[in-house]
Enzyme design. Structure first.
Site, PDB file in Angstrom:
ATOM      1  N   LYS A 178      66.194 -36.197-110.890  1.00  0.00           N
ATOM      2  CA  LYS A 178      65.131 -35.394-110.292  1.00  0.00           C
ATOM      3  C   LYS A 178      65.706 -34.788-109.019  1.00  0.00           C
ATOM      4  O   LYS A 178      65.739 -35.407-107.963  1.00  0.00           O
ATOM      5  CB  LYS A 178      63.904 -36.245-109.977  1.00  0.00           C
ATOM      6  CG  LYS A 178      62.584 -35.473-109.971  1.00  0.00           C
ATOM      7  CD  LYS A 178      62.448 -34.437-108.875  1.00  0.00           C
ATOM      8  CE  LYS A 178      62.138 -35.069-107.535  1.00  0.00           C
ATOM      9  NZ  LYS A 178      61.918 -34.028-106.472  1.00  0.00           N
ATOM     10  N   GLU A 254      69.959 -44.674 -99.687  1.00  0.00           N
ATOM     11  CA  GLU A 254      70.667 -44.147 -98.510  1.00  0.00           C
ATOM     12  C   GLU A 254      69.672 -43.258 -97.803  1.00  0.00           C
ATOM     13  O   GLU A 254      69.324 -42.185 -98.281  1.00  0.00           O
ATOM     14  CB  GLU A 254      71.919 -43.382 -98.947  1.00  0.00           C
ATOM     15  CG  GLU A 254      72.892 -43.126 -97.807  1.00  0.00           C
ATOM     16  CD  GLU A 254      72.725 -41.752 -97.187  1.00  0.00           C
ATOM     17  OE1 GLU A 254      72.104 -41.688 -96.092  1.00  0.00           O
ATOM     18  OE2 GLU A 254      73.179 -40.767 -97.770  1.00  0.00           O
ATOM     19  N   CYS A 288      73.107 -36.249 -93.252  1.00  0.00           N
ATOM     20  CA  CYS A 288      72.590 -37.568 -92.889  1.00  0.00           C
ATOM     21  C   CYS A 288      73.542 -38.307 -91.957  1.00  0.00           C
ATOM     22  O   CYS A 288      73.122 -39.158 -91.179  1.00  0.00           O
ATOM     23  CB  CYS A 288      72.322 -38.394 -94.146  1.00  0.00           C
ATOM     24  SG  CYS A 288      73.761 -38.648 -95.201  1.00  0.00           S
ATOM     25  N   GLU A 389      64.735 -38.869 -85.967  1.00  0.00           N
ATOM     26  CA  GLU A 389      65.667 -38.052 -86.741  1.00  0.00           C
ATOM     27  C   GLU A 389      65.099 -36.638 -86.869  1.00  0.00           C
ATOM     28  O   GLU A 389      63.987 -36.447 -87.355  1.00  0.00           O
ATOM     29  CB  GLU A 389      65.892 -38.636 -88.129  1.00  0.00           C
ATOM     30  CG  GLU A 389      66.907 -37.842 -88.937  1.00  0.00           C
ATOM     31  CD  GLU A 389      67.113 -38.370 -90.350  1.00  0.00           C
ATOM     32  OE1 GLU A 389      68.253 -38.306 -90.847  1.00  0.00           O
ATOM     33  OE2 GLU A 389      66.129 -38.833 -90.949  1.00  0.00           O
TER      34      GLU A 389
END
Length: 485
Positions: A178, A254, A288, A389
């Protein structure tokens, strides 16, 4: 207009409902394709096909035979390099200069790396004594985990999708992918490569859609999915963990990060500026592993900030398909609004804006999702741009005096994905690396990745490790066989 279909059981399909959503080129804001959204029935068809394929020709192949097929997949990506490159640029808006050297080559390389790995892998064997003196032999078999749900992010779509699909297939699993709703093209295009490479029907499947209430939720909650691997934000990771708890399915997550960089007085300043510039601004900060917090020892603080600002201001904006362009747009209007909201918060909290801080005008691309590479100083460690973040081309730079102070500041976060330290003192480098609470720590470099090494985060940055043998641990079950001699 291009229509992007699902790829289920070796065939492209519009799905059962025929609903579509728009695919937008981030550099212009223009709709460039329509994407079919998978219904619950479409997801079920994909999972059913994957489950059936586990018992078909794929299951009968030896590791070496699967490795041969995967190398053909790698060749197929390279043969259609320009098609994959165009698809990736249209989805992400990232410059050709980045995608042509990173995304597409690494996407192909992942298949070659894990083909090599599975062909050479081995398991453990133990001899044991028995009371009658005959003894026994224990050996382990690696067996496929089953149907793997692969949920992919939008920042490095092909690279991070193949980073999961390649080891999953190498180990004999089947997959239902997906991709992010923002970046569906390369996952769909890979279906054609799989067919040509001889991957049996049902081994590789792709369903498009969103998360909650759409393809993502349908897939992660499907009872015939045997494992879930996900890269993305922490909140979504928590939802996936909750879904995986039904049926006790393993997850590899992750997740987010708020990564620190530490620069000591004795660092090679040229290398530290170059590396920190990349870690803060590469891929428009949508990495990331990127650095959104920099801690610089006071003796070089002013010079470092000045030189990093010059680097931020030297990026070239423009057509992502032009080689001269070095900075692309953000992925979407929604994400740009989020990033700009943090630019506003930094001002409200009293930051000194050293570079950037706003929208970047780009001639001919005025409706794209552009922002300026941004550097702040002067904020306390409690400021939102230091704790949250942001996932944009921005960083806060703060001075420190002692090694212990730098370590404490770096660790003052609920995240623990990556860090980098810049110093010529080898003892200090080892000492600091052992104390920073992250899964990946670079010394005098950034984003230097050996695919055999463990990759993943600690704390709220994730669960599990992938890469090399660590990928084999997730994508297989170990079965011990004990033979009485």
């Amino acid at each position: 207009m291009l229509q992007i279909q699902h790829f289920i059981d070796g065939k492209y399909t519009n799905g059962t409902k025929g609903r579509t959503f728009e695919n937008v080129f981030p550099a212009t804001g223009e709709v460039t394709a329509k994407v079919f959204e998978a219904s619950k029935d479409d997801v079920d068809r994909a999972v059913t096909a994957a489950k059936k394929a586990l018992k078909g020709p794929w299951a009968k192949m030896s590791p070496n035979e699967r490795a041969t097929v995967l190398r053909r997949v790698a060749d197929g990506i390279n043969e259609r390099f320009d098609e994959f490159l165009r698809a990736e640029i249209l989805d992400t808006g990232k410059p050709r200069s980045i995608a042509s050297h990173l995304d597409i080559p690494r996407g192909a390389a992942n298949f070659n790396v894990f083909a090599d790995y599975i062909a050479a892998s081995s398991t453990e064997t133990f001899q044991m004594h028995t009371p009658d003196g005959a003894g026994a032999l224990n050996y382990a078999l690696r067996v496929p985990r089953g149907v793997i749900a692969v949920i992919c992010p939008w920042n490095l779509p092909l690279l991070l999708m193949t980073w999961k699909v390649a080891p999953a297939l190498a180990c004999g699993n089947t997959v239902v992918v997906k991709p992010s709703e923002e970046t569906p093209r390369t996952a769909s295009l890979l279906g054609e490569v799989m067919l040509k490479a001889g991957v049996p029907d049902g081994v590789y499947n792709v369903v498009h859609g969103f998360g909650g209430g759409s393809a993502g939720e349908h897939l992660t909650r499907h009872p015939d999915v045997d494992g879930i691997t996900f890269t993305g934000e922490t909140v979504t990771g928590e939802a996936i963990m909750a879904a995986a708890s039904q049926g006790v399915r393993p997850v590899s997550l992750e997740l987010g990060g708020k990564n620190p960089g530490i620069v000591f007085n004795d660092a090679d300043l040229d290398a530290a500026i170059e590396g920190s510039g990349r870690s803060c601004f590469a891929n428009t900060g949508q990495v990331c592993l990127g650095t959104e917090r920099l801690y610089v020892q006071r003796g070089i603080f002013d010079e470092f900030v000045s030189r990093l600002a010059a680097k931020a201001q030297a990026y070239r904006f423009g057509d992502p398909f032009e080689d001269a362009t070095t900075m692309g747009p953000l992925i979407s209007d929604i994400h740009r609004k989020k990033v700009l909201s943090y630019f506003d918060k930094a001002k409200q909290e009293g930051a000194t804006i050293v570079a950037g801080g706003g929208v970047q005008p780009v001639a001919g691309f005025d409706k794209g999702y552009w922002v300026q590479p941004t550097i702040w100083t002067g904020l306390p460690e409690t400021a939102s741009v230091i704790t949250d973040e942001i996932f944009g081309p921005c960083t806060h730079v703060a001075p420190f005096d002692s090694e212990d102070e730098a370590i404490a500041m770096a660790n003052n976060t609920p995240y623990g994905l990556a860090a980098s330290v810049w110093t010529r003192d080898l003892q200090r480098a080892h000492r600091v690396a052992s104390q920073i609470e992250v899964g990946i720590h670079w010394v005098n470099c950034w984003f230097l990745r050996d695919l055999r090494t463990p990759f993943g985060g600690s704390k709220r940055s994730g669960i599990g490790r992938e890469g090399g043998v660590h990928s084999l641990e997730f994508y297989t079950e170990l079965r011990n066989v004990c033979v009485k001699l």
